[in-house]
Scaffold this motif. Sequence first.
Motif, PDB file in Angstrom:
ATOM      1  N   LYS A 161      14.168   9.306   2.157  1.00 40.97           N
ATOM      2  CA  LYS A 161      13.298   8.664   1.789  1.00 40.97           C
ATOM      3  C   LYS A 161      12.955   7.351   2.882  1.00 40.97           C
ATOM      4  N   ILE A 162      11.629   6.953   2.900  1.00 41.97           N
ATOM      5  CA  ILE A 162      11.095   6.070   3.815  1.00 41.97           C
ATOM      6  C   ILE A 162      10.719   4.882   3.278  1.00 41.97           C
ATOM      7  N   VAL A 163      10.888   3.776   3.684  1.00 43.44           N
ATOM      8  CA  VAL A 163      10.402   2.624   3.245  1.00 43.44           C
ATOM      9  C   VAL A 163       9.012   2.136   3.749  1.00 43.44           C
ATOM     10  N   LEU A 164       8.027   1.993   2.987  1.00 42.93           N
ATOM     11  CA  LEU A 164       6.808   1.633   3.391  1.00 42.93           C
ATOM     12  C   LEU A 164       6.764   0.307   3.886  1.00 42.93           C
ATOM     13  N   LYS A 165       6.679  -0.128   4.989  1.00 46.59           N
ATOM     14  CA  LYS A 165       6.782  -1.501   5.732  1.00 46.59           C
ATOM     15  C   LYS A 165       5.510  -2.167   5.310  1.00 46.59           C
ATOM     16  N   ASN A 166       5.448  -3.538   4.793  1.00 46.76           N
ATOM     17  CA  ASN A 166       4.360  -4.217   4.894  1.00 46.76           C
ATOM     18  C   ASN A 166       3.227  -3.896   3.777  1.00 46.76           C
ATOM     19  N   ILE A 167       3.925  -3.282   2.608  1.00 40.56           N
ATOM     20  CA  ILE A 167       3.330  -3.064   1.364  1.00 40.56           C
ATOM     21  C   ILE A 167       3.450  -4.187   0.552  1.00 40.56           C
ATOM     22  N   MET A 177      -1.980  -6.328  -1.449  1.00 45.74           N
ATOM     23  CA  MET A 177      -2.638  -7.500  -0.769  1.00 45.74           C
ATOM     24  C   MET A 177      -3.288  -7.025   0.589  1.00 45.74           C
ATOM     25  N   PRO A 178      -4.151  -7.767   1.151  1.00 45.98           N
ATOM     26  CA  PRO A 178      -5.171  -7.445   2.382  1.00 45.98           C
ATOM     27  C   PRO A 178      -3.911  -6.829   3.494  1.00 45.98           C
ATOM     28  N   GLU A 179      -2.761  -7.446   3.736  1.00 46.30           N
ATOM     29  CA  GLU A 179      -1.941  -7.165   4.766  1.00 46.30           C
ATOM     30  C   GLU A 179      -1.227  -5.624   4.614  1.00 46.30           C
ATOM     31  N   SER A 180      -1.362  -4.832   3.625  1.00 48.33           N
ATOM     32  CA  SER A 180      -1.023  -3.890   3.078  1.00 48.33           C
ATOM     33  C   SER A 180      -1.683  -2.541   3.592  1.00 48.33           C
ATOM     34  N   GLN A 181      -3.049  -2.886   3.971  1.00 52.27           N
ATOM     35  CA  GLN A 181      -4.134  -1.908   4.230  1.00 52.27           C
ATOM     36  C   GLN A 181      -3.699  -1.048   5.651  1.00 52.27           C
ATOM     37  N   GLY A 182      -3.099  -1.565   6.543  1.00 47.72           N
ATOM     38  CA  GLY A 182      -2.834  -0.844   7.749  1.00 47.72           C
ATOM     39  C   GLY A 182      -1.753   0.277   7.400  1.00 47.72           C
ATOM     40  N   THR A 183      -0.523  -0.271   6.602  1.00 50.24           N
ATOM     41  CA  THR A 183       0.118   0.858   6.086  1.00 50.24           C
ATOM     42  C   THR A 183      -0.253   1.826   5.221  1.00 50.24           C
ATOM     43  N   LEU A 184      -1.265   1.443   4.442  1.00 46.21           N
ATOM     44  CA  LEU A 184      -2.038   2.558   3.447  1.00 46.21           C
ATOM     45  C   LEU A 184      -2.752   3.465   4.384  1.00 46.21           C
ATOM     46  N   TYR A 185      -3.430   3.040   5.253  1.00 45.07           N
ATOM     47  CA  TYR A 185      -4.323   4.089   5.996  1.00 45.07           C
ATOM     48  C   TYR A 185      -3.418   4.658   7.042  1.00 45.07           C
ATOM     49  N   ASP A 186      -2.191   4.078   7.367  1.00 46.19           N
ATOM     50  CA  ASP A 186      -1.568   5.201   8.191  1.00 46.19           C
ATOM     51  C   ASP A 186      -0.902   6.353   7.506  1.00 46.19           C
ATOM     52  N   LEU A 187      -0.395   5.988   6.139  1.00 49.23           N
ATOM     53  CA  LEU A 187      -0.076   6.987   5.259  1.00 49.23           C
ATOM     54  C   LEU A 187      -0.990   8.069   4.899  1.00 49.23           C
ATOM     55  N   LEU A 188      -2.248   7.464   4.806  1.00 51.27           N
ATOM     56  CA  LEU A 188      -3.487   8.569   4.360  1.00 51.27           C
ATOM     57  C   LEU A 188      -3.581   9.542   5.645  1.00 51.27           C
ATOM     58  N   PHE A 189      -3.416   8.657   6.866  1.00 51.52           N
ATOM     59  CA  PHE A 189      -3.786   9.522   8.075  1.00 51.52           C
ATOM     60  C   PHE A 189      -2.840  10.729   8.046  1.00 51.52           C
ATOM     61  N   ARG A 219       2.829   0.024  -9.665  1.00 50.39           N
ATOM     62  CA  ARG A 219       2.740  -0.045  -8.247  1.00 50.39           C
ATOM     63  C   ARG A 219       2.733   1.257  -7.437  1.00 50.39           C
ATOM     64  N   ALA A 220       3.422   2.075  -7.626  1.00 52.41           N
ATOM     65  CA  ALA A 220       3.620   3.397  -7.245  1.00 52.41           C
ATOM     66  C   ALA A 220       2.241   4.135  -7.381  1.00 52.41           C
ATOM     67  N   LYS A 221       1.850   3.915  -8.530  1.00 48.42           N
ATOM     68  CA  LYS A 221       0.580   4.788  -9.049  1.00 48.42           C
ATOM     69  C   LYS A 221      -0.733   3.920  -8.382  1.00 48.42           C
ATOM     70  N   GLN A 222      -0.662   2.545  -8.059  1.00 53.20           N
ATOM     71  CA  GLN A 222      -1.688   2.338  -7.043  1.00 53.20           C
ATOM     72  C   GLN A 222      -1.696   2.894  -5.890  1.00 53.20           C
ATOM     73  N   ILE A 223      -0.465   3.176  -5.239  1.00 51.50           N
ATOM     74  CA  ILE A 223      -0.540   3.636  -3.637  1.00 51.50           C
ATOM     75  C   ILE A 223      -1.357   5.004  -4.143  1.00 51.50           C
ATOM     76  N   LYS A 224      -0.880   5.670  -4.965  1.00 51.50           N
ATOM     77  CA  LYS A 224      -1.379   7.364  -5.058  1.00 51.50           C
ATOM     78  C   LYS A 224      -2.804   7.141  -5.502  1.00 51.50           C
ATOM     79  N   ARG A 225      -3.348   6.206  -6.312  1.00 49.38           N
ATOM     80  CA  ARG A 225      -4.737   5.974  -6.268  1.00 49.38           C
ATOM     81  C   ARG A 225      -5.700   5.955  -5.113  1.00 49.38           C
ATOM     82  N   ARG A 264      10.407  -3.239  -2.903  1.00 51.70           N
ATOM     83  CA  ARG A 264       9.775  -2.200  -1.896  1.00 51.70           C
ATOM     84  C   ARG A 264       9.064  -1.127  -2.555  1.00 51.70           C
ATOM     85  N   VAL A 265       8.446  -0.363  -1.719  1.00 44.95           N
ATOM     86  CA  VAL A 265       7.732   1.044  -1.887  1.00 44.95           C
ATOM     87  C   VAL A 265       8.344   2.078  -1.017  1.00 44.95           C
ATOM     88  N   GLU A 266       8.890   3.078  -1.470  1.00 42.57           N
ATOM     89  CA  GLU A 266       9.340   4.000  -0.665  1.00 42.57           C
ATOM     90  C   GLU A 266       8.540   5.396  -0.902  1.00 42.57           C
TER      91      GLU A 266
END
Length: 274
Positions: A161-167, A177-189, A219-225, A264-266
């Motif tokens: 398991k890996i914690v997604l930082k700054n989500i 929140m806006p500061e989550s965008q960096g990690t979200l796009y890292d995960l997408l990449f 919240r987990a589903k929102q990341i998946k969306r 947190r989100v992992e």
Amino acid sequence: MKYFYSFIVVVLFQMTFAQEQAMFYFDNNKFELNNTETAKLQKWISENSASKILSITGSTDEVGSSGYNDTLSLKRVGYIFNQIQGKVNIRADFKSISLGEKGATSANKAENRKAIIHYLLEKDLDKENEVLGIKEAEPEVIIPEDATLEEKVKLSKVGMKIVLKNINFYQNTFATMPESQGTLYDLLFIMQNNPELKIEIQGHICCIDKDYRNLSTDRAKQIKRFLVYNGIQDYRVKTKGFGVSQPIHPIPEATPEQAAENRRVEIEILSKTR
């Protein structure tokens, strides 16, 4: 040499293709070998100094009480062990197995009064663990805390398991929140560049005794969306909410920092190719 005695109902030791066995027979009610069997044992010892003993199994015929026969077969094993100790290699986890009359498998009583040495020949020692079905422990994976998300995923193994930082989410909502965008796009990449990677996104919340609104799942589903909206196949991303059932720190948290770590989100790695 460390060894121990086990009393069992069925034979514990399953012989495989590369294991050998040597049998030695005892006279009725005896736990020492006669001259003929002693010579046979000494010959075996001289021919197998480079072999490795895995276990010794003792048995008796069915004459006498079961308690007496258990003790007799135990003595037979001990006698053989004392004869070979220091002369033939023995595994550190060597097993001494006393079957008593439960080892009587032949209609001929004389054939049941025996001890069996289970061993590996010198030529098979290089694949000893393979022969015994022992898997070598994989080296522990250590992921640096300051590694990037991409590096963490690359180093991780299935089940880690890996914690997604700054989500971060707006209070009491699943909106990021806006500061989550960096990690979200890292995960997408990472998901785009690792087409065989499958993950489970796991949500955790803090500060209350129960996830009454199932917020951790939402919240987990929102990341998946976010991932699916940007082209990641639905089947590659599972979601699960744990509420407050797996806190890092006891609830109620003692400090805001502890609350933030619980909230947190992992991602759990479900499958990957590299």
